[in-house]
Design a protein around this motif. Structure first.
Motif, mmCIF file in Angstrom:
data_model
loop_
_atom_site.group_PDB
_atom_site.id
_atom_site.type_symbol
_atom_site.label_atom_id
_atom_site.label_comp_id
_atom_site.label_asym_id
_atom_site.label_seq_id
_atom_site.Cartn_x
_atom_site.Cartn_y
_atom_site.Cartn_z
ATOM 1 N N ARG A 1 9.191 43.366 -28.703
ATOM 2 C CA ARG A 1 9.299 42.434 -27.585
ATOM 3 C C ARG A 1 9.116 41.015 -28.121
ATOM 4 N NH1 ARG A 1 5.219 45.449 -27.731
ATOM 5 N NH2 ARG A 1 3.111 44.714 -27.878
ATOM 6 N N GLN A 2 9.820 40.084 -27.498
ATOM 7 C CA GLN A 2 9.707 38.686 -27.889
ATOM 8 C C GLN A 2 8.539 38.062 -27.143
ATOM 9 O OE1 GLN A 2 13.451 36.856 -27.041
ATOM 10 N NE2 GLN A 2 14.509 37.919 -28.673
ATOM 11 N N ALA A 3 7.719 37.318 -27.874
ATOM 12 C CA ALA A 3 6.583 36.648 -27.261
ATOM 13 C C ALA A 3 7.021 35.334 -26.611
ATOM 14 C CB ALA A 3 5.502 36.383 -28.309
ATOM 15 N N GLU A 4 8.186 34.873 -26.974
ATOM 16 C CA GLU A 4 8.716 33.610 -26.463
ATOM 17 C C GLU A 4 9.892 33.886 -25.530
ATOM 18 O OE1 GLU A 4 7.645 30.421 -27.138
ATOM 19 O OE2 GLU A 4 5.952 31.354 -28.132
ATOM 20 N N SER A 5 10.206 32.909 -24.692
ATOM 21 C CA SER A 5 11.372 33.038 -23.816
ATOM 22 C C SER A 5 12.651 32.971 -24.642
ATOM 23 C CB SER A 5 11.364 31.928 -22.769
ATOM 24 O OG SER A 5 11.581 30.690 -23.412
ATOM 25 N N GLU A 6 13.736 33.442 -24.069
ATOM 26 C CA GLU A 6 15.026 33.449 -24.779
ATOM 27 C C GLU A 6 15.440 32.045 -25.215
ATOM 28 O OE1 GLU A 6 17.943 35.516 -26.625
ATOM 29 O OE2 GLU A 6 16.460 36.466 -25.344
ATOM 30 N N GLY A 7 15.186 31.055 -24.378
ATOM 31 C CA GLY A 7 15.547 29.681 -24.716
ATOM 32 C C GLY A 7 14.817 29.163 -25.938
ATOM 33 N N SER A 8 13.503 29.367 -26.015
ATOM 34 C CA SER A 8 12.751 28.885 -27.173
ATOM 35 C C SER A 8 12.944 29.789 -28.381
ATOM 36 C CB SER A 8 11.265 28.748 -26.833
ATOM 37 O OG SER A 8 10.729 29.988 -26.467
ATOM 38 N N THR B 1 4.199 26.560 -36.549
ATOM 39 C CA THR B 1 4.017 27.987 -36.819
ATOM 40 C C THR B 1 3.311 28.662 -35.660
ATOM 41 O OG1 THR B 1 3.894 27.526 -39.179
ATOM 42 C CG2 THR B 1 3.049 29.648 -38.438
ATOM 43 N N GLU B 2 3.968 29.679 -35.106
ATOM 44 C CA GLU B 2 3.371 30.452 -34.025
ATOM 45 C C GLU B 2 4.018 31.838 -33.962
ATOM 46 O OE1 GLU B 2 4.446 29.042 -29.961
ATOM 47 O OE2 GLU B 2 5.408 27.431 -31.077
ATOM 48 N N CYS C 1 10.434 29.330 -41.999
ATOM 49 C CA CYS C 1 9.663 30.293 -42.773
ATOM 50 C C CYS C 1 9.266 31.418 -41.820
ATOM 51 C CB CYS C 1 8.419 29.651 -43.377
ATOM 52 S SG CYS C 1 7.460 30.813 -44.368
ATOM 53 N N TRP C 2 9.768 32.625 -42.084
ATOM 54 C CA TRP C 2 9.444 33.792 -41.260
ATOM 55 C C TRP C 2 8.437 34.647 -42.011
ATOM 56 C CZ3 TRP C 2 13.459 36.457 -37.772
ATOM 57 C CH2 TRP C 2 14.212 35.501 -37.079
ATOM 58 N N THR C 3 7.390 35.067 -41.323
ATOM 59 C CA THR C 3 6.395 35.960 -41.904
ATOM 60 C C THR C 3 6.230 37.161 -40.987
ATOM 61 O OG1 THR C 3 5.232 34.055 -42.829
ATOM 62 C CG2 THR C 3 4.042 36.139 -42.789
ATOM 63 N N VAL C 4 6.380 38.347 -41.561
ATOM 64 C CA VAL C 4 6.221 39.590 -40.805
ATOM 65 C C VAL C 4 4.859 40.176 -41.147
ATOM 66 C CG1 VAL C 4 7.133 41.903 -40.355
ATOM 67 C CG2 VAL C 4 8.704 40.016 -40.807
ATOM 68 N N PHE C 5 4.067 40.431 -40.106
ATOM 69 C CA PHE C 5 2.740 41.005 -40.258
ATOM 70 C C PHE C 5 2.789 42.469 -39.838
ATOM 71 C CE2 PHE C 5 2.045 36.546 -39.850
ATOM 72 C CZ PHE C 5 0.885 36.262 -40.543
ATOM 73 N N LEU C 6 2.174 43.324 -40.627
ATOM 74 C CA LEU C 6 2.048 44.738 -40.268
ATOM 75 C C LEU C 6 0.575 45.092 -40.331
ATOM 76 C CD1 LEU C 6 3.592 47.328 -39.530
ATOM 77 C CD2 LEU C 6 3.646 47.863 -41.966
ATOM 78 N N ARG C 7 0.054 45.642 -39.245
ATOM 79 C CA ARG C 7 -1.372 45.964 -39.115
ATOM 80 C C ARG C 7 -2.258 44.750 -39.414
ATOM 81 N NH1 ARG C 7 0.972 50.235 -41.746
ATOM 82 N NH2 ARG C 7 0.166 49.613 -43.765
ATOM 83 N N GLY C 8 -1.777 43.566 -39.003
ATOM 84 C CA GLY C 8 -2.573 42.349 -39.115
ATOM 85 C C GLY C 8 -2.482 41.603 -40.432
ATOM 86 N N SER C 9 -1.835 42.152 -41.445
ATOM 87 C CA SER C 9 -1.754 41.440 -42.721
ATOM 88 C C SER C 9 -0.312 41.013 -43.007
ATOM 89 C CB SER C 9 -2.292 42.298 -43.872
ATOM 90 O OG SER C 9 -1.518 43.468 -44.002
#
Length: 179
Positions: free
Chosen positions: A7-14, A22-23, A56-64
């Motif tokens: 699920r996206q945490a942001e709206s489709e526009g943003s 960074t968020e 810069c994209w960062t993917v976190f898995l299990r918090g790391s």
């Protein structure tokens, strides 16, 4: 059999706009634990990357933090541009390349994550995309979402990147592809 739910945490526009700070932009649950994506300003690069909004994209898995892609462009149209050229990143410090390949022949269309000891592909088979790791099919995308069978951490994160970047474009038939 386990499902990947994103699920996206942001709206489709943003979501489709340049990430000025960074968020967290997306989250999900997977058979390997919670997964999330943070996007932020990217590192310089070529004039095309700057114009297209390299982030810069960062993917976190299990918090790391597990995957870092320092020059992936804004999702959908611009990320297709960067994936077509290939994007270099790191998985736990190991370099890899994420790229998308499109062609008229279905056997040549794929989204690929490759590096030393890394071989994950998403290709089109029959009517749905499949996830292949080390030449073994381990996942299938149905109308309800992804079904992953004994997927590794990398396979789960590659599937998330496939969805978040809009890389479905690469494996669709060019004749019916949408913009």
């Amino acid at each position: 059999m386990a499902d990947l739910v994103l699920r996206q945490a942001e709206s489709e526009g943003s979501w489709n706009m340049y990430a000025a700070r960074t968020e967290v932009f997306a989250e999900g649950t997977s058979p390997r634990g919670a997964v999330s994506l943070t996007r932020g300003p990217g590192i310089g690069g070529s004039p095309e990357e700057i114009a297209n909004g390299a982030e810069c994209w960062t993917v976190f898995l299990r918090g790391s933090p597990r995957i870092v892609l320092p020059r992936l462009c804004t999702p959908w149209y611009y990320s297709r541009w960067s994936l077509a050229r290939g994007v270099d990143g790191e998985l736990d410090g190991v370099p890899f390349r994420l790229s998308g390949h499109s062609a008229l022949r279905p056997s040549r269309r794929a989204v690929v994550v490759e590096g030393v000891g890394i071989d994950v592909r998403i290709i089109q088979r029959a009517f749905s995309p499949v996830l292949i790791e080390q030449d073994e099919q381990i996942g299938l995308r149905r109308s309800t979402g992804w079904e992953l069978l004994e997927a590794s951490d990398l396979a789960v994160m590659a599937t998330c990147l496939f969805e978040w970047t809009g890389a479905m474009h690469f494996i669709q038939t060019p004749m019916i592809r949408q913009l």
